[in-house]
Scaffold this motif. Structure first.
Motif, PDB file in Angstrom:
ATOM      1  N   LYS A  46      95.749  63.469  36.147  1.00  0.00           N
ATOM      2  CA  LYS A  46      96.378  63.450  37.469  1.00  0.00           C
ATOM      3  C   LYS A  46      95.466  64.135  38.483  1.00  0.00           C
ATOM      4  CE  LYS A  46     101.089  63.523  35.828  1.00  0.00           C
ATOM      5  NZ  LYS A  46     102.136  64.448  35.392  1.00  0.00           N
ATOM      6  N   TYR A  47      94.833  65.193  38.011  1.00  0.00           N
ATOM      7  CA  TYR A  47      93.913  65.914  38.887  1.00  0.00           C
ATOM      8  C   TYR A  47      92.800  65.006  39.363  1.00  0.00           C
ATOM      9  CZ  TYR A  47      89.918  68.874  39.930  1.00  0.00           C
ATOM     10  OH  TYR A  47      88.825  69.430  40.519  1.00  0.00           O
ATOM     11  N   TYR A  48      92.161  64.306  38.412  1.00  0.00           N
ATOM     12  CA  TYR A  48      91.050  63.434  38.810  1.00  0.00           C
ATOM     13  C   TYR A  48      91.531  62.326  39.729  1.00  0.00           C
ATOM     14  CZ  TYR A  48      87.552  65.550  35.884  1.00  0.00           C
ATOM     15  OH  TYR A  48      86.663  66.419  35.350  1.00  0.00           O
ATOM     16  N   SER A  49      92.726  61.825  39.431  1.00  0.00           N
ATOM     17  CA  SER A  49      93.250  60.743  40.253  1.00  0.00           C
ATOM     18  C   SER A  49      93.398  61.191  41.701  1.00  0.00           C
ATOM     19  CB  SER A  49      94.586  60.320  39.666  1.00  0.00           C
ATOM     20  OG  SER A  49      95.061  59.226  40.336  1.00  0.00           O
ATOM     21  N   LEU A  50      93.998  62.364  41.899  1.00  0.00           N
ATOM     22  CA  LEU A  50      94.168  62.879  43.258  1.00  0.00           C
ATOM     23  C   LEU A  50      92.824  63.186  43.904  1.00  0.00           C
ATOM     24  CD1 LEU A  50      97.156  65.286  42.693  1.00  0.00           C
ATOM     25  CD2 LEU A  50      97.126  63.326  44.194  1.00  0.00           C
ATOM     26  N   PHE A  51      91.940  63.742  43.085  1.00  0.00           N
ATOM     27  CA  PHE A  51      90.610  64.107  43.584  1.00  0.00           C
ATOM     28  C   PHE A  51      89.894  62.882  44.139  1.00  0.00           C
ATOM     29  CE2 PHE A  51      86.157  64.989  43.338  1.00  0.00           C
ATOM     30  CZ  PHE A  51      86.039  66.343  43.544  1.00  0.00           C
ATOM     31  N   LEU A  52      89.928  61.800  43.365  1.00  0.00           N
ATOM     32  CA  LEU A  52      89.206  60.604  43.800  1.00  0.00           C
ATOM     33  C   LEU A  52      89.875  59.967  45.009  1.00  0.00           C
ATOM     34  CD1 LEU A  52      88.228  59.153  40.355  1.00  0.00           C
ATOM     35  CD2 LEU A  52      86.749  60.177  42.046  1.00  0.00           C
ATOM     36  N   LEU A  53      91.200  60.073  45.085  1.00  0.00           N
ATOM     37  CA  LEU A  53      91.880  59.572  46.285  1.00  0.00           C
ATOM     38  C   LEU A  53      91.375  60.307  47.510  1.00  0.00           C
ATOM     39  CD1 LEU A  53      95.660  59.065  45.525  1.00  0.00           C
ATOM     40  CD2 LEU A  53      94.020  57.398  46.319  1.00  0.00           C
ATOM     41  N   MET A  54      91.220  61.621  47.347  1.00  0.00           N
ATOM     42  CA  MET A  54      90.740  62.424  48.463  1.00  0.00           C
ATOM     43  C   MET A  54      89.326  61.988  48.861  1.00  0.00           C
ATOM     44  SD  MET A  54      91.000  66.507  48.677  1.00  0.00           S
ATOM     45  CE  MET A  54      89.548  67.001  47.795  1.00  0.00           C
ATOM     46  N   VAL A  55      88.482  61.771  47.854  1.00  0.00           N
ATOM     47  CA  VAL A  55      87.106  61.339  48.153  1.00  0.00           C
ATOM     48  C   VAL A  55      87.123  59.987  48.863  1.00  0.00           C
ATOM     49  CG1 VAL A  55      84.908  60.696  47.148  1.00  0.00           C
ATOM     50  CG2 VAL A  55      86.146  62.626  46.243  1.00  0.00           C
ATOM     51  N   ALA A  56      87.959  59.064  48.370  1.00  0.00           N
ATOM     52  CA  ALA A  56      88.037  57.747  49.000  1.00  0.00           C
ATOM     53  C   ALA A  56      88.456  57.885  50.453  1.00  0.00           C
ATOM     54  CB  ALA A  56      89.019  56.857  48.241  1.00  0.00           C
ATOM     55  N   GLY A  57      89.446  58.745  50.695  1.00  0.00           N
ATOM     56  CA  GLY A  57      89.909  58.946  52.060  1.00  0.00           C
ATOM     57  C   GLY A  57      88.806  59.480  52.954  1.00  0.00           C
ATOM     58  N   MET A  58      88.062  60.452  52.445  1.00  0.00           N
ATOM     59  CA  MET A  58      87.007  61.050  53.285  1.00  0.00           C
ATOM     60  C   MET A  58      85.889  60.067  53.559  1.00  0.00           C
ATOM     61  SD  MET A  58      86.638  64.979  52.239  1.00  0.00           S
ATOM     62  CE  MET A  58      86.621  64.726  50.507  1.00  0.00           C
ATOM     63  N   ASN A  59      85.485  59.311  52.513  1.00  0.00           N
ATOM     64  CA  ASN A  59      84.451  58.305  52.739  1.00  0.00           C
ATOM     65  C   ASN A  59      84.914  57.307  53.782  1.00  0.00           C
ATOM     66  OD1 ASN A  59      82.602  59.325  50.998  1.00  0.00           O
ATOM     67  ND2 ASN A  59      83.160  58.015  49.281  1.00  0.00           N
ATOM     68  N   GLY A  60      86.195  56.947  53.711  1.00  0.00           N
ATOM     69  CA  GLY A  60      86.720  56.001  54.681  1.00  0.00           C
ATOM     70  C   GLY A  60      86.688  56.563  56.087  1.00  0.00           C
ATOM     71  N   VAL A  61      87.052  57.845  56.215  1.00  0.00           N
ATOM     72  CA  VAL A  61      87.077  58.451  57.545  1.00  0.00           C
ATOM     73  C   VAL A  61      85.704  58.387  58.190  1.00  0.00           C
ATOM     74  CG1 VAL A  61      87.252  60.656  58.742  1.00  0.00           C
ATOM     75  CG2 VAL A  61      89.045  59.961  57.216  1.00  0.00           C
ATOM     76  N   VAL A  62      84.662  58.696  57.422  1.00  0.00           N
ATOM     77  CA  VAL A  62      83.340  58.725  58.060  1.00  0.00           C
ATOM     78  C   VAL A  62      82.769  57.340  58.252  1.00  0.00           C
ATOM     79  CG1 VAL A  62      82.789  61.040  57.289  1.00  0.00           C
ATOM     80  CG2 VAL A  62      82.103  59.117  55.917  1.00  0.00           C
ATOM     81  N   LEU A  63      83.332  56.331  57.576  1.00  0.00           N
ATOM     82  CA  LEU A  63      82.780  54.985  57.735  1.00  0.00           C
ATOM     83  C   LEU A  63      83.468  54.191  58.824  1.00  0.00           C
ATOM     84  CD1 LEU A  63      82.162  53.694  54.119  1.00  0.00           C
ATOM     85  CD2 LEU A  63      80.518  53.835  55.962  1.00  0.00           C
TER      86      LEU A  63
END
Lengths: 506, 115
Positions: free
Chosen positions: A106-123
């Protein structure tokens, strides 16, 4: 290979793995580690591969202003590398550190969601899309702060959730205003409407909302109270992510992008940013000095260091809009962005060090530590490097970026700003000498007799970041600087000319 | 005029979120704020006596432009409602957990963090 086709992968890979990991790794714990690290490593490789290239990816083949486009420019490039680098080291660190908790998948799942969100924000090149990604990253981070599930974590997470959600509501309000004033949601279209049609007074409303809401996300001083609770309560790799990149991607990046490239900088906004920056610097550092909880101290320093970044960028924006010298503006923005990059490296390193100490010694109270010099030589070495970096001691990276900001303040004719910067830097040094003194020197308490160095895989993450801390000053060498830092500065300097780059068909 | 009512609703929500002691009421304040923004967005695209923005083969584009409401804010509102639902769910889950740990919904008694 066509780099434009790689752009969506930066969001797609973390997103895909985020849903994939809970499905397959529920039973086999090792699989969660492997997949999590694989995902962040993949994203890092792509971020490096597309470094230096420019591209526009149209989501679903719909071209703007109807569709959503993702724009890759100098600033996004730099942010992408930072985000994915820190997230890779954080997952590397988590694979051992998170053994203390249950439900790693669950931790990794949330972690990667956060990364996806941040990558999206900067793109993203679309205002509403920015909001959606911002919420993805934020919601994942609320859950991650509460991950431990104890009293303090839940309380911190609730506080964070309420404040940041108010911020998110405000950004939606701001977007609604911009849409009402210009009739577009695409950033480039908004910018070209503003530059051709003059400013609508409604836009001023929108800017106020944007400054407040991104200020909340970036924890700038009037809006900071959630940060010193939320960042220390999260597990150490998450603290590193939150302090290292989340407040930058969601706060600083979004704020500068909107102010510089969409709405257009004015002297008033420049002054607001300078004022907020100075306030954050001073308040943050003086609150930090008195702290005895290692992670809480680091969290307060994050506020202070964010002040440096926003001061540099605001100063640049001010010089730019008041018709000052282009080179001075460039220097100020360069200082701000370089400090942003440096801060994400040394602050995540410090948080990982605190996690390493907590993992081995079981405490994060500075008063209960001491004498860990012999016990944890590697953590001590990396922690020293990071502390000297954040305090601005040459030759580590923090020194160079602070130096640039100080020079820029002098060039712009604000010697008092330079004086404040130096003063804050000095107080930072004092407070980190305290950390080093209490954590590593002194008498070893009886309880910590058995402490050993943290496991190898955690140490690797520390070493990678420590090397970066030492070497990042080299980014300023002529030749390297033109490739890595200058495009990011140029992306902001072009102001609302951004429209011509991001929207060639217009 | 009607826009300012959205503001009033927003301020009510903000007031509720910032001053109430009960954490569930704080969450309700947050929801009120979200709804105020959603209403505002819908109002932006609203037009008196407008028709639903559905294009058929027989529709005249110019006439459509002159009579239909703006469909884009409606799409945005649907998205933002979904996001709001996610945030609210998480907030309520946290409230339940907080109640389990502290045995109270009173924010002034949930104070372990300081500094």
């Amino acid at each position: 290979m066509n780099t434009t086709m790689l752009i969506p992968l930066l969001v797609a890979i973390p997103l895909l793995f985020a849903f994939f990991i809970p499905l397959v790794a529920r039973k086999i714990r090792v699989l969660a580690d492997i997949l999590g690290n694989l995902a962040t490593l993949g994203a890092l490789i792509i971020a490096i591969l597309i470094f230096g290239s420019r591209g526009i990816y149209e989501l679903g083949g719909w071209s703007p202003p109807i569709g959503i486009n993702w724009v890759l420019d100098g600033f996004s490039n730099l942010m992408l590398v930072i985000i994915n680098l820190i997230s890779f080291t954080a997952t590397l660190f988590s694979s051992k550190y998170m053994e203390q908790y249950t439900a790693k998948y669950k931790y990794y799942s949330l972690f990667l969601l956060m990364v996806a969100g941040m990558n999206g924000v900067v793109l993203t090149g679309d205002m509403f899309n920015l909001f959606v990604f911002l919420e993805i990253a934020s919601v994942a981070s609320y859950a991650l702060v509460a991950f431990g599930g104890n009293h303090e974590e839940l309380e911190a997470s609730f506080k964070y959730l309420i404040l940041a959600s108010i911020g998110s509501t405000l950004i939606l309000f701001g977007i609604a205003f911009t849409y009402g004033a210009t009739g577009y949601l695409n950033m480039a279209s908004i910018a070209s409407t503003i530059s051709s049609g003059g400013r609508n007074p409604i836009l001023l409303f929108a800017v106020v909302f944007f400054i407040v809401c991104f200020g909340i996300k970036a924890a700038l001083v009037p809006f900071h109270p959630w940060l010193p609770d939320a960042h220390p309560s999260a597990p150490a790799p998450i603290s590193a992510m939150l302090s290292g990149v989340l407040i930058k991607a969601l706060g600083i990046y979004a704020l500068t992008r909107v102010l510089f490239n969409v709405i257009g900088m004015t002297t008033v906004f420049g002054w607001v940013l300078i004022a907020v920056g100075v306030l954050s610097m001073v308040v943050g550092v003086f609150l930090a000095v008195g702290q005895w909880d290692f992670k809480r101290l680091l969290a307060y320093h994050s506020i202070s260091q964010m002040g440096y970044v926003i001061l540099g960028i605001g100063l640049g924006g001010y010089i730019l809009s008041s018709g000052g010298e282009q080179s001075a503006a460039m220097l100020a923005i360069l200082g701000g962005i370089f400090h942003l990059a440096n801060h994400s490296v040394f602050k995540s390193l410090l948080f990982l060090c605190s996690g390493s100490i907590e993992y081995s010694a079981g405490t994060r109270q500075l008063k209960e530590m001491g004498g860990l010099l012999e016990q944890m030589p590697l953590t001590r070495a990396t922690c020293t490097i990071a502390s000297l970096s954040i305090a601005g001691v040459p030759p580590f990276n923090g020194f160079w970026s602070k130096l640039i900001i100080i020079i820029a303040a002098f060039q712009a004719g604000f010697p008092w700003l330079a004086a404040i910067t130096i003063l804050v830097s000095f107080v930072t040094l004092i407070s980190f000498l305290k950390v080093l003194r209490y954590a590593f020197l002194g008498k070893l308490p009886e309880a910590l007799r058995q402490v050993r160095e943290s496991p190898a895989i955690m140490a690797i993450a520390l070493v990678i970041l420590a090397i970066l801390c030492t070497g990042m000053g080299l980014l300023l060498v002529p030749g390297v600087r033109e490739v890595i830092l200058d495009p990011a500065v140029a992306a902001l300097l072009q102001g609302i000319e951004y429209a011509q780059v991001a929207l060639p068909v217009f | 005029m009607i826009y300012s009512l959205c503001f009033v609703l927003f301020i009510i929500g903000l007031y509720c979120a910032l001053t109430k002691k009960n954490i569930v009421k704080i969450v309700i304040g947050l929801i009120i704020m979200e709804y105020a923004v959603n209403l505002f967005l819908v109002l932006l695209g609203y037009r008196k006596d407008g028709v639903a923005p559905i294009v058929e083969k027989t529709t005249n584009p110019l006439e459509f432009l002159a009579t239909s409401v703006d469909p884009l804010p409606q799409a945005l509102v649907v998205t933002s409602i979904v996001i709001g639902l996610g945030v609210t769910t998480l907030a309520i889950a946290l409230c339940i957990k907080l109640y389990e740990k502290y045995g109270t919904f009173d924010i002034s008694e949930i104070r372990r963090l300081k500094g």
